[in-house]
Design an enzyme around this catalytic site. Structure first.
Site, PDB file in Angstrom:
ATOM      1  N   HIS A 183       8.675   8.475  -1.985  1.00  0.00           N
ATOM      2  CA  HIS A 183       9.252   9.492  -2.436  1.00  0.00           C
ATOM      3  C   HIS A 183      10.282   9.319  -3.508  1.00  0.00           C
ATOM      4  O   HIS A 183      10.739  10.185  -4.241  1.00  0.00           O
ATOM      5  CB  HIS A 183       9.731  10.550  -1.453  1.00  0.00           C
ATOM      6  CG  HIS A 183      10.839  10.288  -0.813  1.00  0.00           C
ATOM      7  ND1 HIS A 183      12.067  10.976  -0.851  1.00  0.00           N
ATOM      8  CD2 HIS A 183      10.985   9.339   0.301  1.00  0.00           C
ATOM      9  CE1 HIS A 183      12.996  10.169  -0.131  1.00  0.00           C
ATOM     10  NE2 HIS A 183      12.282   9.392   0.526  1.00  0.00           N
ATOM     11  N   GLN A 200      15.332   1.577  -3.486  1.00  0.00           N
ATOM     12  CA  GLN A 200      15.902   2.351  -4.670  1.00  0.00           C
ATOM     13  C   GLN A 200      15.664   1.161  -5.971  1.00  0.00           C
ATOM     14  O   GLN A 200      15.826   1.927  -7.086  1.00  0.00           O
ATOM     15  CB  GLN A 200      17.475   2.088  -4.668  1.00  0.00           C
ATOM     16  CG  GLN A 200      18.066   3.332  -3.473  1.00  0.00           C
ATOM     17  CD  GLN A 200      17.553   4.621  -4.207  1.00  0.00           C
ATOM     18  OE1 GLN A 200      17.319   5.031  -5.175  1.00  0.00           O
ATOM     19  NE2 GLN A 200      17.694   5.677  -3.137  1.00  0.00           N
ATOM     20  N   CYS A 237      22.434  10.584   0.698  1.00  0.00           N
ATOM     21  CA  CYS A 237      21.058  10.241   1.300  1.00  0.00           C
ATOM     22  C   CYS A 237      20.878   9.939   2.461  1.00  0.00           C
ATOM     23  O   CYS A 237      19.865   9.767   3.267  1.00  0.00           O
ATOM     24  CB  CYS A 237      20.302   9.353   0.229  1.00  0.00           C
ATOM     25  SG  CYS A 237      20.277   7.953   0.486  1.00  0.00           S
ATOM     26  N   GLY A 260      10.733   4.853   4.199  1.00  0.00           N
ATOM     27  CA  GLY A 260      11.570   3.409   4.119  1.00  0.00           C
ATOM     28  C   GLY A 260      12.308   3.302   5.447  1.00  0.00           C
ATOM     29  O   GLY A 260      12.472   2.217   5.980  1.00  0.00           O
ATOM     30  N   THR A 261      12.817   4.326   5.958  1.00  0.00           N
ATOM     31  CA  THR A 261      13.458   4.416   7.389  1.00  0.00           C
ATOM     32  C   THR A 261      12.855   3.459   8.363  1.00  0.00           C
ATOM     33  O   THR A 261      13.161   2.889   8.894  1.00  0.00           O
ATOM     34  CB  THR A 261      13.839   5.745   7.780  1.00  0.00           C
ATOM     35  OG1 THR A 261      14.736   6.474   6.727  1.00  0.00           O
ATOM     36  CG2 THR A 261      14.691   5.683   8.956  1.00  0.00           C
ATOM     37  N   ASN A 295      22.202   2.316  -2.787  1.00  0.00           N
ATOM     38  CA  ASN A 295      21.478   3.740  -3.294  1.00  0.00           C
ATOM     39  C   ASN A 295      22.799   4.608  -4.032  1.00  0.00           C
ATOM     40  O   ASN A 295      22.663   5.593  -4.562  1.00  0.00           O
ATOM     41  CB  ASN A 295      21.122   4.406  -2.198  1.00  0.00           C
ATOM     42  CG  ASN A 295      21.870   4.074  -0.751  1.00  0.00           C
ATOM     43  OD1 ASN A 295      22.080   2.734  -0.511  1.00  0.00           O
ATOM     44  ND2 ASN A 295      22.476   5.053  -0.076  1.00  0.00           N
ATOM     45  N   SER A 299       9.497   2.638  -0.641  1.00  0.00           N
ATOM     46  CA  SER A 299       9.295   4.072  -0.002  1.00  0.00           C
ATOM     47  C   SER A 299       8.702   4.931  -1.335  1.00  0.00           C
ATOM     48  O   SER A 299       9.259   4.606  -2.452  1.00  0.00           O
ATOM     49  CB  SER A 299      10.582   4.821   0.382  1.00  0.00           C
ATOM     50  OG  SER A 299      10.444   5.842   0.604  1.00  0.00           O
ATOM     51  N   THR A 343      -3.723   7.063  12.909  1.00  0.00           N
ATOM     52  CA  THR A 343      -4.682   7.540  11.605  1.00  0.00           C
ATOM     53  C   THR A 343      -3.982   7.476  10.354  1.00  0.00           C
ATOM     54  O   THR A 343      -2.837   7.897  10.399  1.00  0.00           O
ATOM     55  CB  THR A 343      -5.427   8.795  12.024  1.00  0.00           C
ATOM     56  OG1 THR A 343      -6.041   8.780  13.305  1.00  0.00           O
ATOM     57  CG2 THR A 343      -6.192   9.124  10.894  1.00  0.00           C
TER      58      THR A 343
HETATM   59  N1  PLP Z   1      16.820   2.610   1.882  1.00  0.00           N
HETATM   60  C1  PLP Z   1      17.636   3.117   0.903  1.00  0.00           C
HETATM   61  C2  PLP Z   1      18.399   2.197   0.086  1.00  0.00           C
HETATM   62  C3  PLP Z   1      17.631   4.362   0.601  1.00  0.00           C
HETATM   63  O1  PLP Z   1      18.245   4.950  -0.318  1.00  0.00           O
HETATM   64  C4  PLP Z   1      16.781   5.333   1.318  1.00  0.00           C
HETATM   65  C5  PLP Z   1      16.749   6.712   1.244  1.00  0.00           C
HETATM   66  O2  PLP Z   1      17.580   7.554   1.097  1.00  0.00           O
HETATM   67  C6  PLP Z   1      16.021   4.739   2.473  1.00  0.00           C
HETATM   68  C7  PLP Z   1      16.287   3.400   2.638  1.00  0.00           C
HETATM   69  C8  PLP Z   1      15.247   5.598   3.186  1.00  0.00           C
HETATM   70  O3  PLP Z   1      14.073   5.888   2.833  1.00  0.00           O
HETATM   71  P1  PLP Z   1      13.325   7.007   3.379  1.00  0.00           P
HETATM   72  O4  PLP Z   1      14.030   8.282   2.726  1.00  0.00           O
HETATM   73  O5  PLP Z   1      11.790   6.687   2.799  1.00  0.00           O
HETATM   74  O6  PLP Z   1      13.257   7.147   4.783  1.00  0.00           O
END
Ligand code: PLP
Length: 381
Positions: free
Chosen positions: A199, A177, A321, A71-72, A149, A197, A235
């Site tokens: 996970h 989220q 997080c 997600g990042t 989050n 994302s 890849t």
């Molecule tokens: N955006 C939000 C709202 C999140 O809570 C998180 C994770 O903590 C992320 C983005 C980042 O996602 P990832 O852990 O897949 O990089």
């Protein structure tokens, strides 16, 4: 003693069914999707099936899904990639975004962009009046998350997207989220770009996606062999992508059960918290069903999290997080919460496997720890 896991907004365990779909791609099905032989073709088919599963889960077309490593990465890609194709202007992000949205926006300032935060109110809802005012200056990109989050508070993204479009700006939403916890439709939200994302929904770590309206011109994230329509070369992580697809399908199948079950746990938790005189953040707003963010007067969140960990419960403190920073949560500060109160914040985020008896046991331990810590504070004072 096994520890009860109440930190599903940080990450959730890989689901068994998901692992089973991934397993062949870790062992016998090891092809590179760009190879022309049967191994390559099988890997390509698996990636494209996952793309369809993900698109179906989020009301998008498969061709709109671009795989990333997280997600990042997708959030950085959205901000940098969209802004890079436009003349310098203004990027607006809500004051409660995850740092992987706000930091890339701030970094664009060094390249001549203006980046501003949009205020939220005490309930963690976007201040639409402030957004209106900020949009008076020419704006290229607005990013507002669907669900926060920390507090779990939901934003009216469809309404924000409509306003943004009226001002001829692009609209991105971070739905990391929200996915798997509430219904999410890329089409209905009317956004240009959306981040998800794997996970957070019982899929593997190391894969996410940017969902992108085909009319948006975006600068490639990685140059190379031209994978993901030339936007993110490298890849494909076939194993993780297959798992992400399976996790999406499963999450959508179980969505109403997830919402009903975790909401019932949260209701019980919050009834107990209110008896203990905790402050619950965002309680007046529509929130994710599984999330509760609270604080007790004069008790440090970090201290309480450590005490609860010893008592057998894994919960998070504010901003858990994003990093191991001890600064008070930027989300709570944006809501106008006093920094001393914000330092007390603790987050519980349930998963479908949590039970009512775990919540009852948690409330007992919490009451004990809160009393103990209050006595310690009273002695020290
Ligand atoms: N955006 C939000 C709202 C999140 O809570 C998180 C994770 O903590 C992320 C983005 C980042 O996602 P990832 O852990 O897949 O990089």
């Amino acid at each position: 003693m096994s520890t009860v896991y109440f930190d599903h907004n940080s990450t959730s365990a890989l689901k068994k069914e998901v692992l089973e779909t991934m397993f062949p791609f870790m062992t016998s099905q090891h092809g590179n999707p760009t190879s022309r032989h049967v191994f390559g073709r099988n890997a390509r088919d698996a990636v494209e099936i996952a793309r369809v599963q993900i698109a179906n889960a989020i009301g998008a077309q498969a061709s709109q899904v671009i795989f990333t490593s997280s997600g990042t990465e997708a959030n950085n890609f959205a901000v940098n990639g969209i802004a890079s194709q436009l003349a310098h202007g203004q990027i607006l992000t809500s004051a409660i975004e995850h740092p992987c949205v706000t930091r890339p926006a701030l970094a664009m300032q060094a390249r001549g962009w203006r980046a501003h935060g949009i205020h939220v109110n005490a309930d963690c809802k976007l201040d639409m009046h402030h957004l209106h005012n900020m949009l008076a200056a020419p704006t290229n990109l607005v990013s507002v998350m669907l669900a926060n989050n920390e507090t779990g508070v939901l934003q009216d993204v469809a309404q924000i997207a409509e306003l943004t479009r009226e001002h001829k700006a692009y609209m991105h939403t971070d739905a990391v989220q929200a996915l798997g916890k509430i219904p999410v439709s890329f089409e209905d939200l009317g956004v240009h770009a959306m981040t998800i994302s794997s996970h957070k929904i019982g899929g593997p770590l190391g894969v996410g996606a940017l969902v992108l309206d085909k009319r948006v011109d975006i600068y490639p994230l990685l140059h190379g062999g031209g994978q993901e329509k030339g936007l993110r070369s490298g890849t494909e992580n076939v194993v993780a992508i297959v798992g992400f697809g399976a996790a999406c399908e499963l999450a959508i199948k179980n969505l109403s059960h997830f919402a009903k079950h975790t909401e019932s746990l949260r209701k019980r938790l919050e009834a107990g918290l209110q008896e203990m005189k905790a402050m619950i953040f965002g309680i007046n707003a529509k929130r994710l069903p599984n999330t509760s963010f609270f604080a007790f007067e004069n008790i440090e969140g970090e201290t309480l999290v450590t005490a609860l960990d010893k008592a057998g419960f894994a919960v998070a403190s504010g901003s858990a997080c994003s990093s191991d920073s001890t600064e008070p949560s930027h989300v709570l500060l944006a809501m106008g919460i006093d920094p001393d109160v914000a330092r007390g914040a603790v987050r519980v985020s349930f998963g479908v496997e949590n039970t009512m008896s775990q919540v009852e046991a948690f409330l007992k331990s919490l009451a004990q720890e809160v009393n103990r810590l209050k006595q310690m504070t009273a002695i020290a004072a």
